[in-house]
Design a protein around this motif. Structure first.
Motif, short mmCIF file in Angstrom:
data_model
loop_
_atom_site.label_atom_id
_atom_site.label_comp_id
_atom_site.label_asym_id
_atom_site.label_seq_id
_atom_site.Cartn_x
_atom_site.Cartn_y
_atom_site.Cartn_z
N ARG A 294 0.90 -1.14 -0.10
CA ARG A 294 0.14 -0.07 0.02
C ARG A 294 0.71 1.33 0.12
NH1 ARG A 294 -4.30 -0.08 4.79
NH2 ARG A 294 -4.81 1.81 3.86
N LYS A 295 2.00 1.05 0.74
CA LYS A 295 2.83 2.44 0.77
C LYS A 295 3.25 2.65 -0.67
CE LYS A 295 7.28 3.92 2.66
NZ LYS A 295 8.22 3.64 3.47
N GLU A 296 3.80 1.97 -1.45
CA GLU A 296 4.12 1.88 -2.65
C GLU A 296 2.97 2.66 -3.68
OE1 GLU A 296 7.29 2.33 -3.75
OE2 GLU A 296 8.06 1.74 -1.93
N LEU A 297 1.97 1.71 -3.41
CA LEU A 297 0.71 1.89 -4.63
C LEU A 297 0.11 3.35 -4.40
CD1 LEU A 297 -1.45 1.04 -6.63
CD2 LEU A 297 -2.66 0.23 -4.80
N ALA A 298 0.21 3.83 -3.02
CA ALA A 298 -0.48 5.10 -2.53
C ALA A 298 0.30 6.17 -3.29
CB ALA A 298 -0.56 5.43 -1.00
N VAL A 299 1.44 6.00 -3.65
CA VAL A 299 2.22 7.34 -4.49
C VAL A 299 1.56 7.86 -5.55
CG1 VAL A 299 4.36 7.74 -5.54
CG2 VAL A 299 4.41 6.39 -3.49
N ARG A 300 0.87 6.71 -6.27
CA ARG A 300 -0.01 7.20 -7.49
C ARG A 300 -1.33 7.00 -7.45
NH1 ARG A 300 2.66 7.74 -12.14
NH2 ARG A 300 0.95 8.29 -13.11
N CYS A 301 -1.76 6.13 -6.41
CA CYS A 301 -3.08 5.87 -6.25
C CYS A 301 -3.43 6.35 -4.88
CB CYS A 301 -3.31 4.53 -6.58
SG CYS A 301 -4.96 3.86 -6.21
N PRO A 302 -3.85 7.49 -4.56
CA PRO A 302 -3.81 8.06 -3.10
C PRO A 302 -5.05 7.02 -2.57
CG PRO A 302 -3.76 9.97 -4.50
CD PRO A 302 -3.78 8.69 -5.39
N VAL A 303 -6.28 6.77 -2.94
CA VAL A 303 -7.10 5.92 -2.45
C VAL A 303 -6.70 4.69 -1.58
CG1 VAL A 303 -8.83 6.64 -4.00
CG2 VAL A 303 -7.95 4.65 -4.61
N ALA A 304 -5.50 4.18 -1.86
CA ALA A 304 -5.05 3.07 -1.46
C ALA A 304 -4.66 3.47 0.12
CB ALA A 304 -3.80 2.66 -2.29
N ALA A 305 -4.30 4.68 0.24
CA ALA A 305 -3.98 5.00 1.72
C ALA A 305 -5.11 5.14 2.70
CB ALA A 305 -3.29 6.30 1.76
N ASP A 306 -6.48 5.14 2.25
CA ASP A 306 -7.53 5.04 3.12
C ASP A 306 -7.63 3.86 3.51
OD1 ASP A 306 -10.26 6.46 4.00
OD2 ASP A 306 -10.78 4.81 2.90
N ASP A 307 -7.81 3.42 4.88
CA ASP A 307 -7.93 2.15 5.37
C ASP A 307 -9.33 1.60 5.07
OD1 ASP A 307 -5.44 2.31 6.34
OD2 ASP A 307 -5.80 3.13 8.71
N ALA A 308 -10.43 2.14 5.54
CA ALA A 308 -11.63 1.55 5.45
C ALA A 308 -11.99 1.22 3.69
CB ALA A 308 -12.80 2.67 5.92
N GLY A 309 -11.59 2.34 3.04
CA GLY A 309 -11.73 2.16 1.54
C GLY A 309 -11.07 0.99 0.84
N PHE A 310 -9.73 0.80 1.44
CA PHE A 310 -8.79 -0.06 0.77
C PHE A 310 -9.39 -1.69 1.51
CE2 PHE A 310 -5.14 -3.35 1.44
CZ PHE A 310 -4.75 -2.89 -0.04
N ALA A 311 -9.82 -1.79 2.54
CA ALA A 311 -10.33 -2.81 3.21
C ALA A 311 -11.60 -3.52 2.52
CB ALA A 311 -10.62 -2.72 4.57
#
Length: 406
Positions: A294-311
């Motif tokens: 998630r740390k790497e993906l969120a660099v270009r895909c900010p939604v991956a940093a949202d815990d609830a949305g990612f889950a």
């Protein structure tokens, strides 16, 4: 040397702009997998070319991997698979990604795809099947990091990939979205529901249509999660290298396409279920891998940093993977051949359901589907009493054995 050498020399000579001679060409045979079994891929060749190339051929590596069409009868003998990998390597090379072998040349008529040789470095499966838990953990974290970086690099670039792919043959980007490992998910869904509706002692698949529709909706509209997905996340399909980056490079892109990123990343909790060395990972390792990814993906895909949305997204994709894998359960009711890796396919089905249930509990989503799958797994355990326990990978077995939940 194989008879295709003449064709290969002509292809490489055109590519290099100078005569090229192939001095050795050996098929990929009897690869030892941690002393447990061997793998042979005779359609993959390691070739060396004449080192006396002039300046015009300076960009041509001296050692190459050549992939040819698989033999008739192989389930991936269709030329479309080689064509897809051709498109994938050309795309990744064109955007400057080093996550995969560099594309060198291809001849569709001859059935040849030439790429950079990643060398003899270890693959992740050797670490997982070894005896060093620290080395295995490090390799897994590097894998998750590299996967997240690859996905981040390709956010927003679907049109570039499909422009290359469409020039090589037919494409169907919409169908790619709702496929797993190159196969449309609708088939496994229908097969699973038909099995549950007709087999004795299994719960009727009622009250779950809305949740299944939500799974397909998540796949059909991935939003910012739309990335290049390799389509075959196996621990043997990578090399651990000292490249100053994430330290992992991927190969084997015969089912590559653009789809929901988590269809690739789901392997971090469903550890490589389609591969010969399938087992489970300790839960704390899975958590660490997810964080690194998630740390790497969120660099270009900010939604991956949202815990609830990612889950929520991960649960939907986990459901898709569960439908795909568990849809074969009917075959396992009778006598069936053991998997080449020695594990029970019945146990894999039950462990797959358990993994999805864990995801659903964490996110609080797809509760109707989770409830049905829990009843379904309970019924299967009564039918399959031999599928009670699943070990973790050998590298972690001195620490823990994961048991399928009862």
């Amino acid at each position: 040397m194989p008879p295709l050498v003449d064709q290969l020399e002509r292809l490489l000579s055109r590519t290099a702009g100078t005569p090229v001679r192939v001095v050795s060409c050996e098929p990929h045979l009897d690869r030892d997998v941690a002393g447990r079994w061997t793998e042979s891929h005779p359609w993959v060749l390691r070739c060396r070319v004449d080192s006396r190339l002039g300046d015009a051929g300076a960009a041509l590596p001296r050692q190459l991997i050549v992939k040819t069409l698989r033999p008739a009868g192989d389930w991936r003998a269709d030329p479309a698979y080689l064509r897809t990998e051709h498109a994938a390597l050309r795309f990744l090379t064109s955007i400057g990604s080093t996550a995969a072998p560099r594309f060198v040349a291809a001849d569709a008529d001859a059935g040849l795809l030439v790429m950079e040789d990643l060398g003899p470095g270890p693959s992740l499966d050797r670490l997982l099947l070894g005896e060093d838990p620290n080395a295995a953990r490090d390799g897994l974290v590097r894998y998750a990091t590299a996967l997240g970086r690859l996905h981040a690099t390709t956010v927003g670039r679907a049109e570039e990939f499909y422009a290359i792919a469409s020039a090589l043959g037919p494409i169907d980007p919409a169908l790619d979205l709702v496929s797993c490992n190159g196969f449309p998910l609708a088939g496994p869904r229908d097969r699973l529901l038909a099995y549950a509706a007709t087999a004795p002692d299994l719960p009727d698949p009622v009250g779950i249509d809305d949740d299944i529709d939500q799974v397909f909706a998540t796949l059909s509209d991935p939003g910012d999660y739309l990335v290049f997905v390799g389509g075959d996340s196996c621990p043997q399909n990578c090399r651990l290298v000292d490249d100053g980056g994430s330290g992992v490079r991927f190969f084997d892109f015969e089912s590559a396409c653009f789809q929901h990123a988590l269809l690739d990343a789901v392997c971090l909790r469903f550890p490589f279920p389609g591969c010969p060395c399938w087992s489970l990972l300790p839960e704390e390792i899975c958590d660490e891998l997810e964080t690194a990814y998630r740390k790497e993906l969120a660099v270009r895909c900010p939604v991956a940093a949202d815990d609830a949305g990612f889950a929520t997204a991960f649960t939907a994709v986990a459901a898709a993977k569960t439908i795909q894998l568990v849809s074969h359960s009917e075959k396992y009711d009778g006598t069936y051949p053991p998997h080449g890796g020695g594990f029970s396919k019945r146990a894999r089905s039950l462990a797959t359901v358990d993994t999805f249930l864990t995801c659903a509990r964490r996110s609080g989503t797809l509760t109707s589907l989770a409830g049905w799958f829990e009843e379904f797994a309970t019924a299967l355990r009564r039918r399959w009493p031999d599928a009670a326990a699943v070990p973790v990978y050998p590298a972690f077995r001195d620490r823990i054995v994961v048991k399928v939940r009862h």
